[in-house]
Design an enzyme around this catalytic site. Structure first.
Site, PDB file in Angstrom:
ATOM      1  CE  LYS A  19     -10.440  14.242  24.373  1.00 38.14           C
ATOM      2  NZ  LYS A  19     -10.684  15.250  23.323  1.00 38.14           N
ATOM      3  CG  ASP A  63     -10.952  18.521  25.159  1.00 39.59           C
ATOM      4  OD1 ASP A  63     -10.390  19.537  25.606  1.00 39.59           O
ATOM      5  OD2 ASP A  63     -10.429  17.777  24.305  1.00 39.59           O
ATOM      6  CE  LYS A  95      -7.577  21.064  23.867  1.00 40.99           C
ATOM      7  NZ  LYS A  95      -8.512  20.117  23.276  1.00 40.99           N
ATOM      8  CG  ASP A 129     -13.544  35.097  25.410  1.00 43.64           C
ATOM      9  OD1 ASP A 129     -13.328  36.319  25.564  1.00 43.64           O
ATOM     10  OD2 ASP A 129     -14.240  34.639  24.489  1.00 43.64           O
ATOM     11  CB  THR A 172       1.119  17.933  22.137  1.00 44.80           C
ATOM     12  OG1 THR A 172      -0.199  17.602  21.720  1.00 44.80           O
ATOM     13  CG2 THR A 172       1.268  17.692  23.621  1.00 44.80           C
ATOM     14  CD  GLN A 227      -1.797  11.373  19.462  1.00 48.53           C
ATOM     15  OE1 GLN A 227      -0.878  12.175  19.590  1.00 48.53           O
ATOM     16  NE2 GLN A 227      -3.009  11.566  19.969  1.00 48.53           N
ATOM     17  NE  ARG A 248      -6.848   8.571  16.179  1.00 47.23           N
ATOM     18  CZ  ARG A 248      -5.943   9.391  15.676  1.00 47.23           C
ATOM     19  NH1 ARG A 248      -5.816   9.501  14.360  1.00 47.23           N
ATOM     20  NH2 ARG A 248      -5.165  10.106  16.476  1.00 47.23           N
TER      21      ARG A 248
HETATM   22  O1  C5P Z   1      -7.335   8.698  18.874  1.00 51.50           O
HETATM   23  P1  C5P Z   1      -6.368   9.256  19.889  1.00 51.50           P
HETATM   24  O2  C5P Z   1      -6.097   8.322  21.056  1.00 51.50           O
HETATM   25  O3  C5P Z   1      -5.099   9.754  19.257  1.00 51.50           O
HETATM   26  O4  C5P Z   1      -7.149  10.511  20.475  1.00 51.50           O
HETATM   27  C1  C5P Z   1      -6.567  11.347  21.429  1.00 51.50           C
HETATM   28  C2  C5P Z   1      -7.522  12.412  21.840  1.00 51.50           C
HETATM   29  O5  C5P Z   1      -6.827  13.310  22.679  1.00 51.50           O
HETATM   30  C3  C5P Z   1      -8.095  13.253  20.703  1.00 51.50           C
HETATM   31  O6  C5P Z   1      -9.401  13.696  21.113  1.00 51.50           O
HETATM   32  C4  C5P Z   1      -7.152  14.418  20.623  1.00 51.50           C
HETATM   33  O7  C5P Z   1      -7.740  15.574  20.127  1.00 51.50           O
HETATM   34  C5  C5P Z   1      -6.802  14.601  22.103  1.00 51.50           C
HETATM   35  N1  C5P Z   1      -5.534  15.277  22.337  1.00 51.50           N
HETATM   36  C6  C5P Z   1      -4.322  14.817  21.868  1.00 51.50           C
HETATM   37  N2  C5P Z   1      -3.179  15.498  22.150  1.00 51.50           N
HETATM   38  C7  C5P Z   1      -3.234  16.617  22.866  1.00 51.50           C
HETATM   39  C8  C5P Z   1      -4.436  17.096  23.359  1.00 51.50           C
HETATM   40  C9  C5P Z   1      -5.596  16.396  23.067  1.00 51.50           C
HETATM   41  O8  C5P Z   1      -4.263  13.777  21.236  1.00 51.50           O
HETATM   42  N3  C5P Z   1      -2.125  17.245  23.164  1.00 51.50           N
END
Ligand code: C5P
Length: 232
Positions: free
Chosen positions: A33, A60, A62, A65, A119, A189, A210
């Site tokens: 991604k 990604d 998003k 417009d 989210t 998260q 991560r």
């Molecule tokens: O490092 P991690 O697993 O938390 O990364 C999650 C990825 O998903 C990041 O690129 C983050 O921006 C994306 N993302 C998210 N939650 C969302 C939408 C996208 O964590 N609701």
């Protein structure tokens, strides 16, 4: 056909670390991604380099417009040869349909999915912008709108996957971030699910950053996750 369920989030500020990570992963095991930070810094050239290494890309960006502008942006993304592209469902039916029509005309149409409610937004954040519905109600409403408009699926949290799978059917694509293997650090998260639980709840693809990108051995971390979800 090989259809890896894991999408690794390349959340980097420049091409070098993104390519270094890609070198340590395998396209048979994951897709990649590329989001706003990396794409703004590196542009299509990096996508080309990643695709030369046989990785499929979820771009990604998003888009949100007026219908014509969003459609042209989707068309440009499709022309880059990416596997998946996304737009905000809040752009409305006309914008979603224009985006759908634009990608459908591509030589190799990417999957087109929608973001429902970010989210990061809770009830009060929706109230601030004049939306009285709960986040859950809005997610379902916008997922249905995306489906009615002919999109392939939505990005959603794994907590929402079971309901959306039930409401939107087996073919609708659910892409879920917020995934953490058991014992992994939560980082920033809060509501997370393990890879296996997310797939069992109805996720189609897992976005994982991560837990793989920051692992001492990213390939091993990816292999471990694949081992956990095999057969799910
Ligand atoms: O490092 P991690 O697993 O938390 O990364 C999650 C990825 O998903 C990041 O690129 C983050 O921006 C994306 N993302 C998210 N939650 C969302 C939408 C996208 O964590 N609701």
């Amino acid at each position: 056909m090989n259809d890896p369920k894991i999408i690794i989030a390349l959340d980097y500020p420049a091409a070098a670390p993104a390519l270094a990570l890609a070198e340590r992963l395998q396209p048979a095991l994951c897709r990649l991604k590329v989001g706003k930070e990396l794409f703004t810094a590196t542009g299509p050239a990096l996508l080309e380099q990643l695709m030369q290494r046989d990785f499929e890309i979820f771009l990604d960006l998003k888009f949100h417009d007026i219908p014509n502008t969003t459609a042209q942006a989707c068309k440009a993304a499709a022309a880059l040869g990416v596997w998946m592209v996304n737009v905000h469902a809040l752009g409305g039916r006309k914008m979603l349909e224009a985006a759908r029509d634009a990608v459908a005309q591509a030589a190799r149409p990417p999957k087109l999915i929608a973001v429902t409610v970010l989210t990061s937004m809770a009830q009060q954040d929706l109230a601030d912008i004049g939306i009285a519905a709960t986040p859950a109600e809005m997610v379902l409403r916008l997922a249905k709108l995306a489906q009615d408009s002919g999109l392939d699926g939505v990005v959603c949290s794994a907590q929402e996957a079971a309901l959306l799978r039930k409401q939107c059917g087996d073919e609708f694509c659910l892409v879920t971030p917020g995934i953490r293997p058991a014992q992994a650090s939560l980082d920033d998260q809060s509501r997370v699910m393990t890879p296996l639980a997310a797939l069992q709840a109805g996720s189609s693809y897992l976005v994982i950053g991560r837990p793989v990108t920051q692992a001492a051995d990213p390939l091993q971390a990816l292999l471990d996750i694949n081992k956990e979800i095999v057969g799910a």
